[in-house]
Design a protein around this motif. Sequence first.
Motif, PDB file in Angstrom:
ATOM      1  N   ASP A   1       0.824  -1.199   0.000  1.00 20.27           N
ATOM      2  CA  ASP A   1       0.000   0.000   0.000  1.00 20.27           C
ATOM      3  C   ASP A   1       0.865   1.258   0.000  1.00 20.27           C
ATOM      4  O   ASP A   1       2.024   1.220   0.428  1.00 20.27           O
ATOM      5  CB  ASP A   1      -0.900   0.013   1.240  1.00 20.27           C
ATOM      6  N   PRO A   2       0.312   2.395  -0.444  1.00 19.79           N
ATOM      7  CA  PRO A   2       1.038   3.671  -0.344  1.00 19.79           C
ATOM      8  C   PRO A   2       1.475   3.928   1.095  1.00 19.79           C
ATOM      9  O   PRO A   2       0.733   3.658   2.040  1.00 19.79           O
ATOM     10  CB  PRO A   2      -0.002   4.698  -0.807  1.00 19.79           C
ATOM     11  N   GLY A   3       2.705   4.429   1.241  1.00 23.51           N
ATOM     12  CA  GLY A   3       3.228   4.731   2.566  1.00 23.51           C
ATOM     13  C   GLY A   3       3.841   3.552   3.289  1.00 23.51           C
ATOM     14  O   GLY A   3       4.298   3.695   4.422  1.00 23.51           O
ATOM     15  N   VAL A   4       3.882   2.381   2.632  1.00 21.99           N
ATOM     16  CA  VAL A   4       4.466   1.179   3.237  1.00 21.99           C
ATOM     17  C   VAL A   4       5.804   0.886   2.564  1.00 21.99           C
ATOM     18  O   VAL A   4       5.948   1.058   1.345  1.00 21.99           O
ATOM     19  CB  VAL A   4       3.512  -0.027   3.092  1.00 21.99           C
ATOM     20  N   PHE A   5       6.775   0.453   3.344  1.00 17.23           N
ATOM     21  CA  PHE A   5       8.105   0.121   2.826  1.00 17.23           C
ATOM     22  C   PHE A   5       8.001  -0.942   1.734  1.00 17.23           C
ATOM     23  O   PHE A   5       7.290  -1.939   1.885  1.00 17.23           O
ATOM     24  CB  PHE A   5       8.977  -0.387   3.975  1.00 17.23           C
ATOM     25  N   VAL A   6       8.723  -0.727   0.637  1.00 16.62           N
ATOM     26  CA  VAL A   6       8.712  -1.655  -0.493  1.00 16.62           C
ATOM     27  C   VAL A   6       9.855  -2.660  -0.326  1.00 16.62           C
ATOM     28  O   VAL A   6      11.022  -2.269  -0.250  1.00 16.62           O
ATOM     29  CB  VAL A   6       8.874  -0.912  -1.828  1.00 16.62           C
ATOM     30  N   PRO A   7       9.565  -3.955  -0.256  1.00 15.44           N
ATOM     31  CA  PRO A   7      10.642  -4.950  -0.118  1.00 15.44           C
ATOM     32  C   PRO A   7      11.631  -4.863  -1.272  1.00 15.44           C
ATOM     33  O   PRO A   7      11.248  -4.666  -2.423  1.00 15.44           O
ATOM     34  CB  PRO A   7       9.889  -6.285  -0.152  1.00 15.44           C
ATOM     35  N   ARG A   8      12.917  -5.003  -0.953  1.00 14.15           N
ATOM     36  CA  ARG A   8      13.975  -4.969  -1.959  1.00 14.15           C
ATOM     37  C   ARG A   8      14.361  -6.385  -2.367  1.00 14.15           C
ATOM     38  O   ARG A   8      14.249  -7.331  -1.581  1.00 14.15           O
ATOM     39  CB  ARG A   8      15.226  -4.295  -1.421  1.00 14.15           C
ATOM     40  N   ARG A   9      14.862  -6.498  -3.587  1.00 21.72           N
ATOM     41  CA  ARG A   9      15.244  -7.818  -4.087  1.00 21.72           C
ATOM     42  C   ARG A   9      16.364  -8.429  -3.255  1.00 21.72           C
ATOM     43  O   ARG A   9      16.410  -9.644  -3.064  1.00 21.72           O
ATOM     44  CB  ARG A   9      15.679  -7.719  -5.553  1.00 21.72           C
ATOM     45  N   ARG A  10      17.271  -7.609  -2.700  1.00 18.67           N
ATOM     46  CA  ARG A  10      18.390  -8.162  -1.935  1.00 18.67           C
ATOM     47  C   ARG A  10      17.916  -8.949  -0.721  1.00 18.67           C
ATOM     48  O   ARG A  10      18.633  -9.820  -0.219  1.00 18.67           O
ATOM     49  CB  ARG A  10      19.335  -7.038  -1.492  1.00 18.67           C
ATOM     50  N   THR A  11      16.710  -8.664  -0.239  1.00 17.10           N
ATOM     51  CA  THR A  11      16.199  -9.337   0.944  1.00 17.10           C
ATOM     52  C   THR A  11      15.847 -10.790   0.651  1.00 17.10           C
ATOM     53  O   THR A  11      15.560 -11.570   1.580  1.00 17.10           O
ATOM     54  CB  THR A  11      15.007  -8.559   1.510  1.00 17.10           C
ATOM     55  N   GLU A  12      15.878 -11.194  -0.609  1.00 16.53           N
ATOM     56  CA  GLU A  12      15.641 -12.598  -0.939  1.00 16.53           C
ATOM     57  C   GLU A  12      16.697 -13.506  -0.304  1.00 16.53           C
ATOM     58  O   GLU A  12      16.427 -14.680  -0.028  1.00 16.53           O
ATOM     59  CB  GLU A  12      15.601 -12.783  -2.456  1.00 16.53           C
ATOM     60  N   LEU A  13      17.906 -12.989  -0.050  1.00 17.10           N
ATOM     61  CA  LEU A  13      18.918 -13.791   0.649  1.00 17.10           C
ATOM     62  C   LEU A  13      18.443 -14.127   2.052  1.00 17.10           C
ATOM     63  O   LEU A  13      18.583 -15.276   2.517  1.00 17.10           O
ATOM     64  CB  LEU A  13      20.252 -13.039   0.707  1.00 17.10           C
ATOM     65  N   LEU A  14      17.893 -13.172   2.746  1.00 13.93           N
ATOM     66  CA  LEU A  14      17.358 -13.395   4.090  1.00 13.93           C
ATOM     67  C   LEU A  14      16.266 -14.460   4.064  1.00 13.93           C
ATOM     68  O   LEU A  14      16.237 -15.364   4.918  1.00 13.93           O
ATOM     69  CB  LEU A  14      16.809 -12.073   4.638  1.00 13.93           C
ATOM     70  N   VAL A  15      15.401 -14.383   3.061  1.00 13.97           N
ATOM     71  CA  VAL A  15      14.321 -15.365   2.934  1.00 13.97           C
ATOM     72  C   VAL A  15      14.880 -16.768   2.702  1.00 13.97           C
ATOM     73  O   VAL A  15      14.474 -17.735   3.355  1.00 13.97           O
ATOM     74  CB  VAL A  15      13.368 -14.974   1.789  1.00 13.97           C
ATOM     75  N   ARG A  16      15.823 -16.889   1.765  1.00 15.32           N
ATOM     76  CA  ARG A  16      16.375 -18.209   1.447  1.00 15.32           C
ATOM     77  C   ARG A  16      17.044 -18.835   2.656  1.00 15.32           C
ATOM     78  O   ARG A  16      16.886 -20.035   2.935  1.00 15.32           O
ATOM     79  CB  ARG A  16      17.375 -18.108   0.292  1.00 15.32           C
ATOM     80  N   ARG A  17      17.820 -18.038   3.383  1.00 13.83           N
ATOM     81  CA  ARG A  17      18.516 -18.565   4.564  1.00 13.83           C
ATOM     82  C   ARG A  17      17.526 -18.946   5.660  1.00 13.83           C
ATOM     83  O   ARG A  17      17.681 -19.987   6.326  1.00 13.83           O
ATOM     84  CB  ARG A  17      19.517 -17.530   5.075  1.00 13.83           C
ATOM     85  N   ALA A  18      16.499 -18.130   5.856  1.00 15.59           N
ATOM     86  CA  ALA A  18      15.506 -18.433   6.886  1.00 15.59           C
ATOM     87  C   ALA A  18      14.726 -19.690   6.529  1.00 15.59           C
ATOM     88  O   ALA A  18      14.490 -20.554   7.385  1.00 15.59           O
ATOM     89  CB  ALA A  18      14.552 -17.253   7.056  1.00 15.59           C
ATOM     90  N   ALA A  19      14.340 -19.821   5.263  1.00 16.21           N
ATOM     91  CA  ALA A  19      13.596 -21.005   4.840  1.00 16.21           C
ATOM     92  C   ALA A  19      14.433 -22.267   4.991  1.00 16.21           C
ATOM     93  O   ALA A  19      13.910 -23.348   5.297  1.00 16.21           O
ATOM     94  CB  ALA A  19      13.136 -20.842   3.397  1.00 16.21           C
ATOM     95  N   GLY A  20      15.748 -22.144   4.802  1.00 15.35           N
ATOM     96  CA  GLY A  20      16.625 -23.288   4.949  1.00 15.35           C
ATOM     97  C   GLY A  20      16.780 -23.740   6.389  1.00 15.35           C
ATOM     98  O   GLY A  20      17.152 -24.897   6.649  1.00 15.35           O
ATOM     99  N   LEU A  21      16.483 -22.858   7.331  1.00 16.19           N
ATOM    100  CA  LEU A  21      16.617 -23.183   8.748  1.00 16.19           C
ATOM    101  C   LEU A  21      15.292 -23.611   9.386  1.00 16.19           C
ATOM    102  O   LEU A  21      15.286 -24.177  10.479  1.00 16.19           O
ATOM    103  CB  LEU A  21      17.167 -21.980   9.514  1.00 16.19           C
ATOM    104  N   ALA A  22      14.200 -23.308   8.698  1.00 16.24           N
ATOM    105  CA  ALA A  22      12.878 -23.640   9.236  1.00 16.24           C
ATOM    106  C   ALA A  22      12.441 -25.025   8.774  1.00 16.24           C
ATOM    107  O   ALA A  22      12.950 -25.559   7.786  1.00 16.24           O
ATOM    108  CB  ALA A  22      11.863 -22.589   8.809  1.00 16.24           C
ATOM    109  N   ARG A  23      11.503 -25.589   9.476  1.00 14.13           N
ATOM    110  CA  ARG A  23      10.922 -26.876   9.124  1.00 14.13           C
ATOM    111  C   ARG A  23       9.405 -26.763   9.228  1.00 14.13           C
ATOM    112  O   ARG A  23       8.890 -25.908   9.960  1.00 14.13           O
ATOM    113  CB  ARG A  23      11.416 -27.973  10.085  1.00 14.13           C
ATOM    114  N   PRO A  24       8.656 -27.596   8.515  1.00 14.67           N
ATOM    115  CA  PRO A  24       7.204 -27.578   8.699  1.00 14.67           C
ATOM    116  C   PRO A  24       6.845 -27.724  10.176  1.00 14.67           C
ATOM    117  O   PRO A  24       7.424 -28.539  10.894  1.00 14.67           O
ATOM    118  CB  PRO A  24       6.739 -28.784   7.880  1.00 14.67           C
ATOM    119  N   GLY A  25       5.927 -26.903  10.615  1.00 12.38           N
ATOM    120  CA  GLY A  25       5.553 -26.897  12.025  1.00 12.38           C
ATOM    121  C   GLY A  25       6.313 -25.880  12.847  1.00 12.38           C
ATOM    122  O   GLY A  25       5.994 -25.678  14.030  1.00 12.38           O
ATOM    123  N   ALA A  26       7.331 -25.229  12.252  1.00 15.61           N
ATOM    124  CA  ALA A  26       8.137 -24.248  12.977  1.00 15.61           C
ATOM    125  C   ALA A  26       7.318 -22.995  13.290  1.00 15.61           C
ATOM    126  O   ALA A  26       6.335 -22.676  12.615  1.00 15.61           O
ATOM    127  CB  ALA A  26       9.369 -23.869  12.169  1.00 15.61           C
TER     128      ALA A  26
END
Length: 265
Positions: A76-101
């Motif tokens: 929405d207007p006035g909300v921070f726009v996610p940057r592409r570089r943050t995909e590294l954070l997502v990939r690393r977090a997903a690699g550490l999580a498990r279903p049910g986490a």
Amino acid sequence: MFTFHSTQISTPDRADVVRRLRAAGCVFAEDEAGILTSAAGSPAELLAMVERRVGGLPLEHIVGWVDFCGLRVAVDPGVFVPRRRTELLVRRAAGLARPGATVLDLACGCGAIGLAVATLVGDVGLYAVDIEPAAVRCARRNLAPLGGRVYAGDLYQPLPPRLRGRVDVLVANVPYVPSEAVELLPPEARLHEPLVALDGGRDGLDVLRRVAAGAPDWLAPGGHLLLETSSAQAGVAAAALTEAGLGTVVVGDDDLPATVVIGRR
């Protein structure tokens, strides 16, 4: 001036759109022209959208979404726009999580990080927090289909006590721009995104330190904290996690480019 071959949205002169965007300094004018053309419902609406973009409004605020980790996430207007570089954070977090986490997204903005992690991992308990009311409203819409719970408040403050000591993966893309450098940011960020999502204090790491200090109380044994920062700040950021009693590593991706500090309880 724009020219249109007919009143149908499928036939505007896209070259005119590209020229206007390029003249305004839009680096990816071709891509943006395609997005705007697809999003507009009429030639008149397209013209209005291009005028807003030329005037400096972020593309994502105009069309109402951002492509993040292959997902179309509402912004929405006035909300921070996610940057592409943050995909590294997502990939690393997903690699550490498990279903049910249990996954917690602090300073979540529109909720893009938590949404992407939950989508990659599968069935997780998803929680998110932001201090900006507009961000909270946006995140609630994005995370509702996954059953995510979004709280309004400052970092850990609004979280239910039952989460204490139970968070398996804690992600936080908190502001890390030093206060004196905020004025150097591109106008579309500086003028159209909330200052609280950009200004990280004197050295850019004030909020990061607060997240690190509070993390051990909320992480489950063996749980992980992941924080985005700049490569220049990584050493100081890692020291903050170490001081909080977390085992710490720094990872980077030169192609994005991106840097993430990871702590383990």
